[in-house]
Design an enzyme around this catalytic site. Structure first.
Site, PDB file in Angstrom:
ATOM      1  CD  GLU A  59      -2.752   1.140   2.550  1.00  0.00           C
ATOM      2  OE1 GLU A  59      -2.858  -0.097   2.923  1.00  0.00           O
ATOM      3  OE2 GLU A  59      -4.263   2.230   2.400  1.00  0.00           O
ATOM      4  CG  ASN A 220      -9.437  -1.299   1.641  1.00  0.00           C
ATOM      5  OD1 ASN A 220      -8.760  -2.822   1.796  1.00  0.00           O
ATOM      6  ND2 ASN A 220      -8.893  -0.640   2.235  1.00  0.00           N
ATOM      7  CD  GLU A 221     -10.040  -2.421   6.246  1.00  0.00           C
ATOM      8  OE1 GLU A 221     -10.398  -0.970   6.835  1.00  0.00           O
ATOM      9  OE2 GLU A 221      -9.220  -3.286   6.381  1.00  0.00           O
ATOM     10  CD  GLU A 346      -6.048  -4.654   4.458  1.00  0.00           C
ATOM     11  OE1 GLU A 346      -5.692  -3.958   5.324  1.00  0.00           O
ATOM     12  OE2 GLU A 346      -6.550  -3.672   3.796  1.00  0.00           O
ATOM     13  CD  GLN A 396       0.066  -2.014   3.729  1.00  0.00           C
ATOM     14  OE1 GLN A 396       1.011  -1.573   3.295  1.00  0.00           O
ATOM     15  NE2 GLN A 396      -0.991  -1.661   4.068  1.00  0.00           N
TER      16      GLN A 396
END
Ligand code: AHR
Length: 547
Positions: A59, A220-221, A346, A396
């Site tokens: 990210e 995302n989310e 994630e 990540q």
């Protein structure tokens, strides 16, 4: 249905109280007192372990992209077209099946057009994470971590994937761009050269051949930074964004953004809304993507913690097991034949603060042996659910959260997490088979309340005669003497690789990059079985050959 041999074993182990020593004779294992037992049931296959379970996440956050991956073509740091060479070289070793990009929360602020074309013409934009450390100056001196120069865009990401051998997984922007931009991003990536204005732009960026991107995340989310949608609203957006997407001969796989941890309602309500106009809608969903982070509590950080904190974090990480089974059963309500697979795009251990890194490198810390055990027990969980989990992406890749690498300018090191991924890469593509562990459980306290954690856990996978077994011993001080038997086979020989330390806080640093590395150990198979000692606070891989 339970396999008869497994049933017998479970009955036998259930009869023995936790903490008891096993002096019984396990067929195929020399008579010896063990405190633990492991049976590997090679005739009870679970499913093929998707290599994508060993996936990564990149990210535009802190030092992940700028400095971590991108150092620039003119840098004195060894690079391949601007991409950090040491990172590419190390990443290739662990066979990274897939990499998710550009976020995370960043994805729903990102306009992909900003990251294409001549480098000098690309706009600078405020990064999604710019306000996360309000104490910083908010000046351009905060660097690309706060004001993104867009030097690393789609073409650069694709080159990074090609260099490392990973498949690209792109997360599209649903919160702040219309569906048309999503279609055109697909067109930019996948349309043949010369076919459209979009593919002309890609060719101008140096890539004549289409990228053939298969995996596309739709936001995302969305329950949070991705738009604060309700599950019903997001289901409508998902249907709209995926209603017409040009294919160019690519088998596109759309990934819907799933729940935060145990939010079962998000799963139930999304799928219920999606199928409200017909179960056919399920054909358009490849995966349902769960996010789950195990956090450390209070003011503890990645390398300062007590023994109870050690067990506490491992127990939190172990929640992945119940999250998978709970969401899987919630998914069955609207998708009884399980067309849609589970993804965990994630995951990781998320600690407070950064350590020995610039403050704008958010959550950049070395990760200790404790994080390595989190990685191992989580990957074992995915392996055990190979029939359900199609992909997972550790958060990540570099310099943030559960990272495998730390990089700062010309300094670079792998973290203990990297070693776990290297050890576990042997599972990729093999058949996951059932395991049954029995070992004294561990007692500890959380907030003054008594808790328990299992004594040994792991997973096993088989291809022809090669059996890979990975085992975590979470006990802070005690080794486990384990009688290992293969039901439906016999062990001929093998070898072990062990990551362990008597220092629970052991970690690598730029100064001591080899402070914690795996070592090889021998195993002695006798009469088709094995007696093996798993050291305290360890991750072990057994590579066994069956007779
Ligand atoms: O990985 C860091 C952040 O955690 C991601 O951007 C977001 O999706 C999650 O909340």
């Amino acid at each position: 249905m339970t396999h008869p041999t497994r049933r017998a074993f479970m009955a036998a182990t259930a009869a023995g109280a936790a903490g008891a020593l096993f002096a019984r004779h396990v067929p195929g294992v020399r008579a010896q007192t063990s405190d633990s037992r492991l049976e590997i049931l090679v005739n009870e296959p679970i499913g093929t372990i998707a290599p994508d379970i060993y996936g990564h996440f990149v990210e535009h956050l802190g030092g992940v992209v700028y400095d971590g991956i991108w150092v620039g073509e003119d840098s004195k740091i060894p690079n391949v077209g601007g991409i950090r060479k040491a990172l590419v070289d190390e990443l290739r070793k662990i066979k990274p099946a897939v990499i998710r990009w550009p976020g995370g929360c960043f994805a729903d602020s990102y306009d992909w057009r900003d990251g294409i074309g001549a480098a000098g013409n690309r706009p600078r934009r405020t990064d999604f994470w710019a306000d996360t450390r309000p104490s910083l100056n908010r000046s351009p001196a905060d660097g690309p971590q706060r004001f993104d120069p867009n030097r690393f865009g789609t073409n650069e990401f694709m080159r990074f994937c090609r260099l490392t051998g990973a498949a690209p997984y792109i997360a599209a922007n649903v919160r702040s761009l219309p569906a048309k931009d999503f279609y055109q991003w697909v067109e930019y990536c996948n349309a043949p050269a010369g076919a459209t204005t979009m593919s002309d732009l890609r060719v101008a960026g140096g890539d004549r051949e289409p990228f053939g991107v298969r995996y596309w995340g739709v936001g995302n989310e969305p329950w949070g930074c991705g738009g604060n949608f309700t599950p019903e609203e997001y289901a409508t957006e998902f249907r709209r964004y995926t209603a017409w997407v040009p294919k160019y001969g690519v088998d596109l796989k759309f990934i819907a953004a799933g729940p935060n941890g145990g939010d079962r309602e998000w799963t139930t309500r999304f799928l219920r809304t999606l199928v409200a106009r017909g179960a056919g809608a399920l054909n358009g969903v490849y995966g349902w993507a769960l996010h789950y982070y195990a956090g450390s509590t209070g003011d503890r950080n990645a390398i300062q913690f007590t023994t109870d904190d050690w067990y506490d974090l491992l127990t939190r990480a172990d929640r992945m097991e119940s999250l998978i089974t709970q969401h899987w059963s919630a998914m069955a309500e609207s998708d009884p034949s399980h067309k849609v697979k589970l993804l965990v795009d994630e995951w990781g251990a998320w600690h407070a603060g950064s350590i020995d890194m610039p403050p704008n490198y958010l959550w950049a810390y070395p990760g200790s042996l404790r994080d390595a055990l989190v990685a191992a027990l989580t990957l074992d969980t995915f392996n055990r659910h190979a029939d359900k989990v199609a992909m997972a992406n550790v958060a990540q890749l570099v310099n943030t959260i559960h990272s495998l690498f730390l990089a700062r300018e010309d300094k670079f090191t792998v973290t203990p997490n990297f070693h776990v991924f290297a050890m576990y890469a042997a599972h990729q593509g093999k058949q996951s088979v059932r395991t049954a562990f029995s070992s004294p459980s561990i007692a500890f306290a959380r907030d003054g309340r008594a808790q328990a954690l299992w004594g040994l856990a792991g997973s096993a996978s088989l291809r022809e005669k090669e059996l890979i077994v990975t085992v975590v011993n979470p006990h802070a001080t005690d080794a486990r003497e384990c009688a290992i038997a293969v039901r439906g086979g016999a062990i001929r020989d093998g070898r072990a690789t062990v990551l362990a330390s008597t220092d629970l806080r052991a970690h690598n640093s730029f100064e001591r990059p080899d402070a914690l590395t795996p070592r090889d150990a021998s195993v002695s198979a006798r009469s088709g079985g094995l007696q093996h000692t798993f050291p305290a606070a360890s991750v072990t891989r057994l590579q066994l050959t069956l007779a």
